[in-house]
Design an enzyme around this catalytic site. Structure first.
Site, PDB file in Angstrom:
ATOM      1  N   ARG A 133      45.010 -55.400 -12.652  1.00 28.30           N
ATOM      2  CA  ARG A 133      44.741 -55.611 -11.221  1.00 28.30           C
ATOM      3  C   ARG A 133      45.350 -56.924 -10.730  1.00 28.30           C
ATOM      4  NH1 ARG A 133      40.022 -53.385  -7.626  1.00 28.30           N
ATOM      5  NH2 ARG A 133      40.476 -51.581  -8.917  1.00 28.30           N
TER       6      ARG A 133
ATOM      7  N   HIS B 282      24.269 -59.378 -28.987  1.00 28.69           N
ATOM      8  CA  HIS B 282      25.055 -58.723 -30.027  1.00 28.69           C
ATOM      9  C   HIS B 282      24.167 -57.745 -30.794  1.00 28.69           C
ATOM     10  CE1 HIS B 282      28.313 -58.133 -32.822  1.00 28.69           C
ATOM     11  NE2 HIS B 282      27.463 -58.292 -33.814  1.00 28.69           N
TER      12      HIS B 282
ATOM     13  N   ASN C 106      25.175 -64.166 -24.739  1.00 29.87           N
ATOM     14  CA  ASN C 106      25.664 -62.863 -25.178  1.00 29.87           C
ATOM     15  C   ASN C 106      24.592 -62.141 -25.979  1.00 29.87           C
ATOM     16  OD1 ASN C 106      27.765 -60.842 -25.722  1.00 29.87           O
ATOM     17  ND2 ASN C 106      27.603 -61.553 -27.842  1.00 29.87           N
TER      18      ASN C 106
HETATM   19  N1  LIG Z   1      34.569 -66.600 -26.910  1.00 28.43           N
HETATM   20  C1  LIG Z   1      33.741 -65.553 -27.048  1.00 28.43           C
HETATM   21  N2  LIG Z   1      33.974 -64.431 -26.347  1.00 28.43           N
HETATM   22  C2  LIG Z   1      33.140 -63.359 -26.470  1.00 28.43           C
HETATM   23  C3  LIG Z   1      32.041 -63.410 -27.346  1.00 28.43           C
HETATM   24  C4  LIG Z   1      31.817 -64.621 -28.080  1.00 28.43           C
HETATM   25  O1  LIG Z   1      30.832 -64.734 -28.849  1.00 28.43           O
HETATM   26  N3  LIG Z   1      32.687 -65.656 -27.901  1.00 28.43           N
HETATM   27  N4  LIG Z   1      31.222 -62.306 -27.520  1.00 28.43           N
HETATM   28  C5  LIG Z   1      31.835 -61.049 -27.106  1.00 28.43           C
HETATM   29  C6  LIG Z   1      30.942 -59.875 -27.254  1.00 28.43           C
HETATM   30  N5  LIG Z   1      31.178 -59.322 -28.591  1.00 28.43           N
HETATM   31  C7  LIG Z   1      30.153 -59.316 -29.492  1.00 28.43           C
HETATM   32  O2  LIG Z   1      28.989 -59.660 -29.203  1.00 28.43           O
HETATM   33  C8  LIG Z   1      32.458 -58.834 -28.946  1.00 28.43           C
HETATM   34  C9  LIG Z   1      33.160 -58.044 -28.046  1.00 28.43           C
HETATM   35  C10 LIG Z   1      34.412 -57.562 -28.367  1.00 28.43           C
HETATM   36  C11 LIG Z   1      34.978 -57.854 -29.615  1.00 28.43           C
HETATM   37  C12 LIG Z   1      36.348 -57.355 -29.945  1.00 28.43           C
HETATM   38  O3  LIG Z   1      36.734 -57.280 -31.090  1.00 28.43           O
HETATM   39  N6  LIG Z   1      37.115 -57.004 -28.893  1.00 28.43           N
HETATM   40  C13 LIG Z   1      38.452 -56.424 -29.096  1.00 28.43           C
HETATM   41  C14 LIG Z   1      38.957 -55.835 -27.770  1.00 28.43           C
HETATM   42  C15 LIG Z   1      38.099 -54.624 -27.413  1.00 28.43           C
HETATM   43  C16 LIG Z   1      38.518 -54.017 -26.079  1.00 28.43           C
HETATM   44  O4  LIG Z   1      39.526 -54.492 -25.503  1.00 28.43           O
HETATM   45  O5  LIG Z   1      37.816 -53.073 -25.648  1.00 28.43           O
HETATM   46  C17 LIG Z   1      39.441 -57.499 -29.546  1.00 28.43           C
HETATM   47  O6  LIG Z   1      39.237 -58.696 -29.262  1.00 28.43           O
HETATM   48  O7  LIG Z   1      40.426 -57.066 -30.157  1.00 28.43           O
HETATM   49  C18 LIG Z   1      34.278 -58.597 -30.528  1.00 28.43           C
HETATM   50  C19 LIG Z   1      33.012 -59.085 -30.216  1.00 28.43           C
HETATM   51  C20 LIG Z   1      32.417 -61.141 -25.732  1.00 28.43           C
HETATM   52  N7  LIG Z   1      33.368 -62.248 -25.721  1.00 28.43           N
HETATM   53  N1  LIG Z   2      29.804 -57.232 -29.677  1.00 26.95           N
HETATM   54  C1  LIG Z   2      29.399 -56.949 -28.340  1.00 26.95           C
HETATM   55  C2  LIG Z   2      28.638 -55.657 -28.288  1.00 26.95           C
HETATM   56  O1  LIG Z   2      28.825 -54.780 -29.098  1.00 26.95           O
HETATM   57  N2  LIG Z   2      27.766 -55.558 -27.297  1.00 26.95           N
HETATM   58  C3  LIG Z   2      26.972 -54.396 -27.175  1.00 26.95           C
HETATM   59  O2  LIG Z   2      27.592 -53.517 -26.271  1.00 26.95           O
HETATM   60  C4  LIG Z   2      26.566 -52.697 -25.772  1.00 26.95           C
HETATM   61  C5  LIG Z   2      26.927 -52.423 -24.347  1.00 26.95           C
HETATM   62  O3  LIG Z   2      26.249 -51.292 -24.009  1.00 26.95           O
HETATM   63  P1  LIG Z   2      26.181 -50.903 -22.465  1.00 26.95           P
HETATM   64  O4  LIG Z   2      27.589 -50.867 -21.968  1.00 26.95           O
HETATM   65  O5  LIG Z   2      25.508 -49.565 -22.535  1.00 26.95           O
HETATM   66  O6  LIG Z   2      25.382 -51.952 -21.785  1.00 26.95           O
HETATM   67  C6  LIG Z   2      25.249 -53.455 -25.875  1.00 26.95           C
HETATM   68  O7  LIG Z   2      24.309 -52.741 -26.632  1.00 26.95           O
HETATM   69  C7  LIG Z   2      25.639 -54.727 -26.589  1.00 26.95           C
HETATM   70  O8  LIG Z   2      24.749 -55.097 -27.625  1.00 26.95           O
END
Ligand SMILES: Nc1nc2c(c(=O)[nH]1)N[C@@H](CN(C=O)c1ccc(C(=O)N[C@@H](CCC(=O)O)C(=O)O)cc1)CN2
Ligand SMILES: NCC(=O)N[C@@H]1O[C@H](COP(=O)([O-])[O-])[C@@H](O)[C@H]1O
Length: 194
Positions: A61, A108, A106
């Protein structure tokens, strides 16, 4: 009034849990803006339902623009005191972290610290790994966000025992229920110290 901004990539179930807790007077705060990276995110419909301004911010976007800067500026414009990641799947980058040090929260869907956090560990991937590895317990971790995935200071964890015949679907459902309780308790704890 403490103001909260939401970042979500899909349904924003945690956002709705928080909004319902606010409506029920369990949490004294206001959700003032919802931001997603996903054009099709159901969280947009939920934001409309609660009459909360909502925005799609992603590279497609805003090609060639600084997404980190754009999200940070928007949250600041809405006067957010905290940011809640309600299933947000992108790395939070340096500008947002600098602007909201220990103010980004966040949720998790596993116990941290563990090998069930970090890159690739999101959504059903987490539950699949837990079951594949024969873990006897899992849970939810609510933590502050730093530069590294799932590495920030832990606010609280809630645990559950897996059944012998646990499936990914059954574990995901139980974690979601536990997560709702954890989100409310975590925000009550954080805002009590605000
Ligand atoms: N700097 C931080 N950014 C984010 C955190 C964090 O702790 N520090 N938490 C995440 C949420 N999360 C787990 O709780 C998480 C979300 C996504 C990924 C991941 O591997 N993402 C992929 C891309 C996925 C996509 O594009 O749909 C990637 O990076 O290759 C790991 C952990 C939110 N941000
Ligand atoms: N590592 C990040 C992660 O996995 N987060 C998880 O994504 C789900 C989002 O569900 P939702 O889209 O139904 O709210 C949530 O359950 C959260 O714990």
């Amino acid at each position: 009034m403490i103001k909260i901004g939401i970042l979500a990539s899909y349904n924003g179930s945690g956002f709705e849990t928080l909004q319902k807790a606010i409506n029920d007077k369990k949490i004294d705060a206001q959700i003032v803006v919802v931001i997603t990276n996903n054009t099709n995110a159901k969280v947009l419909e939920k934001a409309e339902k609660y009459d909360i301004p909502n925005f799609i911010i992603n590279d497609k976007r805003y090609p060639g623009q600084d997404i980190d800067d754009k999200i940070t500026r928007l949250l600041l414009e809405f006067g957010c005191d905290y940011v809640f990641l309600s299933g947000y799947m992108k790395k939070i980058e340096s500008k947002l972290i600098a602007a909201y040090h220990n103010k980004i929260i966040n949720t998790h869907p596993a116990l941290l610290p563990s090998s069930y956090g970090g890159k690739g560990m999101y959504g059903r991937n987490v539950h699949e790994a837990i079951i594949k590895n024969g873990e006897k317990k899992s849970g939810v971790t609510i933590h502050f966000v730093n530069e590294v995935y799932d590495d920030g200071e832990i606010i609280l964890t809630k645990e559950l025992e897996l059944d012998d015949n646990e499936t990914v679907d059954s574990l995901e459902s139980k974690i979601k229920d536990l997560e709702s309780l954890a989100i409310i308790e975590a925000f009550q704890k954080v805002l009590a110290n605000h």
